[in-house]
Structures are given as structure tokens and as C-alpha cells.
Enzyme design. Structure first.
Site, PDB file in Angstrom:
ATOM      1  N   LYS A 130       8.147  -4.029   6.399  1.00 17.66           N
ATOM      2  CA  LYS A 130       9.267  -4.522   5.609  1.00 17.66           C
ATOM      3  C   LYS A 130       9.442  -6.026   5.852  1.00 17.66           C
ATOM      4  O   LYS A 130       9.319  -6.498   6.976  1.00 17.66           O
ATOM      5  CB  LYS A 130      10.552  -3.778   5.995  1.00 17.66           C
ATOM      6  CG  LYS A 130      11.780  -4.225   5.217  1.00 17.66           C
ATOM      7  CD  LYS A 130      13.009  -3.465   5.680  1.00 17.66           C
ATOM      8  CE  LYS A 130      14.250  -3.943   4.931  1.00 17.66           C
ATOM      9  NZ  LYS A 130      15.476  -3.230   5.388  1.00 17.66           N
TER      10      LYS A 130
ATOM     11  N   ASP B  62       9.690  -2.644  -7.712  1.00 17.33           N
ATOM     12  CA  ASP B  62      10.624  -3.767  -7.799  1.00 17.33           C
ATOM     13  C   ASP B  62      11.027  -4.301  -6.426  1.00 17.33           C
ATOM     14  O   ASP B  62      11.527  -5.416  -6.310  1.00 17.33           O
ATOM     15  CB  ASP B  62      11.881  -3.351  -8.566  1.00 17.33           C
ATOM     16  CG  ASP B  62      11.588  -3.074 -10.040  1.00 17.33           C
ATOM     17  OD1 ASP B  62      10.740  -3.788 -10.606  1.00 17.33           O
ATOM     18  OD2 ASP B  62      12.202  -2.153 -10.609  1.00 17.33           O
TER      19      ASP B  62
ATOM     20  N   PRO C 233       0.812  -1.231   0.000  1.00 18.62           N
ATOM     21  CA  PRO C 233       0.000   0.000   0.000  1.00 18.62           C
ATOM     22  C   PRO C 233       0.839   1.272   0.000  1.00 18.62           C
ATOM     23  O   PRO C 233       0.313   2.356  -0.301  1.00 18.62           O
ATOM     24  CB  PRO C 233      -0.816  -0.129   1.290  1.00 18.62           C
ATOM     25  CG  PRO C 233       0.047  -0.946   2.200  1.00 18.62           C
ATOM     26  CD  PRO C 233       0.733  -1.943   1.294  1.00 18.62           C
TER      27      PRO C 233
END
Length: 263
Positions: free
Chosen positions: A69, A93, A35
Site C-alpha cells: 500500500k 481506481d 498485481p
């Protein structure tokens, strides 16, 4: 809407069946959505542009919105990959890096790394997705990426192993050190300005005038055909070598590859 439905059904009939990884016969995707990628529009892009196409094509999927993360990496480590056709990421990416490292962290990594992955371009940097769409002469868009994911074609993608003093990581797009890496890191806090964050980050690093010291060890390039001709012209079995006085580079390319869906 009728035209989109017909195109999706046509693509569905051409969907690749992943027998080699024990996947289901009908398409079922695990979809990760970051998001915070790009300008924070990944979820809305998926819901408004991609989800309707998947539903029209009768493709089933599980959606996981990442919360931190390495969230995707941790999930992939223990996920039942035999229950899905492939993994799709709505992000830049960076999420691909997490997924690949999650696959390579598994005990069955040799099989897991063959799991097809697809990219929906919703981030700031989407080099892999842009390259795959360009190769298919398609315009760069989430809809075109979704259509090729539904179609299910495979484009092999090599992975690279990077060894550091404290860790071993895997990548498939880019390895950077020094100035380029600093620009990427410094621009993270500027995501709200979109693609311009890289320009601003680069200018900031140029003004700081930081110096980077390091050593590069490499292997000399040897053309195999030239080597064979030179070896055949000599008597005995003498090998052709090149004396550079350098050690071998610590970055190598394994024989395994990740299957990337046309996205």
C-alpha cells in the site's frame, strides 16, 4: 498483427507533445501495475494485451510492480517527472488515488499535478476508465484504453481536497462516508470473487444494521447568472446572499487539475 501495427503507428503520429511539463518529445511512460487488483490478473493483462501494442508503436516505458500500500505514492513523491510523458496505471481506481496524492505531496505540486495520467482497467472498480471510454464511444477493454493512451489525447480532470482532523487528502473520483465506505472496506477481503464482492459486502453491512451519526455543513448553491441579474436590478452594489445558518463545507475544489489521458 499488421493492422494493429498500422493503427499504433497512426496513433503515435498523433501523440500529444507535453511541452508544458517539460516532458520528452517521444512517448515514454512510467507504468505502475498492481498485481493484486481485481482477481490478480493485472500483470498478465498488461503483458499479453498492452505491452505488444506499446512495442509496436515504439513507445518506451518503465514498469514498476507495486508491492505494498502507498508504494506508488512514495515513488511519485521523488520521481523525475521531466523524464516521462505521463504515468500509466494497470489497476483499479485505488492506484489513481495513490498517484494523485503522491503528486500533491511534492514541493513542485503545482507543476506535478499537470502530469498526464492514463488508466488500464484491470481492477474491480474502474469508473474513471469506463467513463472515458464511454465518452469516446469505445468498448470497455484494456486494449482500447491502451490505444487511447498511445494516441495521447488529454481530458482535464478536477481534483478535490478533503480535510479531516488528522490529515489532508486529495481525490478525483468519489468521496464516501458511512455505509458506502464500509461496503468498500469490508469487501476488500473478498477480492477473489471479483465484482460480486460489492454485493456480498453490501449484504453483510445491511445485516449488521450499523448506524452512522454525523453533521453535514454546506454552502448554498447560487446561480451566477441569476445573481448578476438580481444585483443589476438593485441600486448600489448590494450582494445577494442566502441565510441558511450553516457553516461552510470542509471539502473544496482547487484551481489545479490533473491531466487524464483518454483511457
Amino acid at each position: 498483427k499488421h493492422l494493429i501495427r498500422e493503427q499504433c503507428y497512426k496513433a503515435l503520429r498523433m501523440t500529444f507533445v507535453y511541452h508544458d511539463i517539460g516532458g520528452p518529445l517521444s512517448p515514454h511512460f512510467l507504468i505502475f501495475i498492481n498485481p493484486k487488483a481485481g482477481q490478480g490478473k493485472s500483470l498478465s493483462i498488461f503483458q499479453e494485451q498492452v505491452q505488444p501494442m506499446l512495442e509496436l508503436a515504439n513507445v518506451t516505458f518503465n514498469v514498476i510492480v507495486t508491492e505494498r500500500k502507498d508504494h506508488a505514492r512514495d515513488i511519485i513523491k521523488t520521481y523525475d517527472l521531466s523524464s516521462i510523458t505521463g504515468i500509466v496505471m494497470a489497476s483499479g481506481d485505488g492506484l489513481l488515488y495513490e498517484v494523485i496524492n503522491g503528486l500533491m505531496s511534492r514541493s513542485d505540486w503545482e507543476t506535478a499535478i499537470k502530469t498526464p495520467v492514463g488508466m488500464l482497467p484491470t481492477g474491480t472498480g474502474n469508473s474513471l476508465c469506463a467513463s472515458l471510454l464511454y465518452e469516446r464511444s469505445e468498448e470497455y477493454s484494456a486494449r482500447n484504453a491502451a490505444f487511447h493512451i498511445i494516441r495521447g489525447g488529454i481530458q482535464p480532470l478536477s481534483t478535490c481536497t478533503v480535510h479531516t482532523i488528522s490529515d489532508t487528502v486529495y481525490m478525483s473520483i468519489l468521496f464516501s462516508w458511512g455505509f458506502t465506505a464500509d461496503v468498500d472496506i469490508e469487501s476488500e477481503k473478498l477480492r477473489f470473487i471479483g465484482d460480486s464482492r460489492f454485493v456480498v459486502g453490501a449484504l453483510k453491512c445491511i445485516v449488521q444494521r450499523k448506524l452512522y451519526k454525523g453533521k453535514l455543513h454546506y454552502l448554498p448553491f447560487v446561480d451566477e447568472e441569476t445573481e448578476e441579474r438580481q444585483t443589476d436590478s438593485k441600486s448600489g452594489s448590494e450582494n445577494v446572499t442566502s441565510d441558511t445558518g450553516n457553516e461552510s463545507i470542509s471539502v473544496n475544489q482547487p484551481h489545479t487539475s490533473v491531466g487524464a489521458t483518454e483511457s
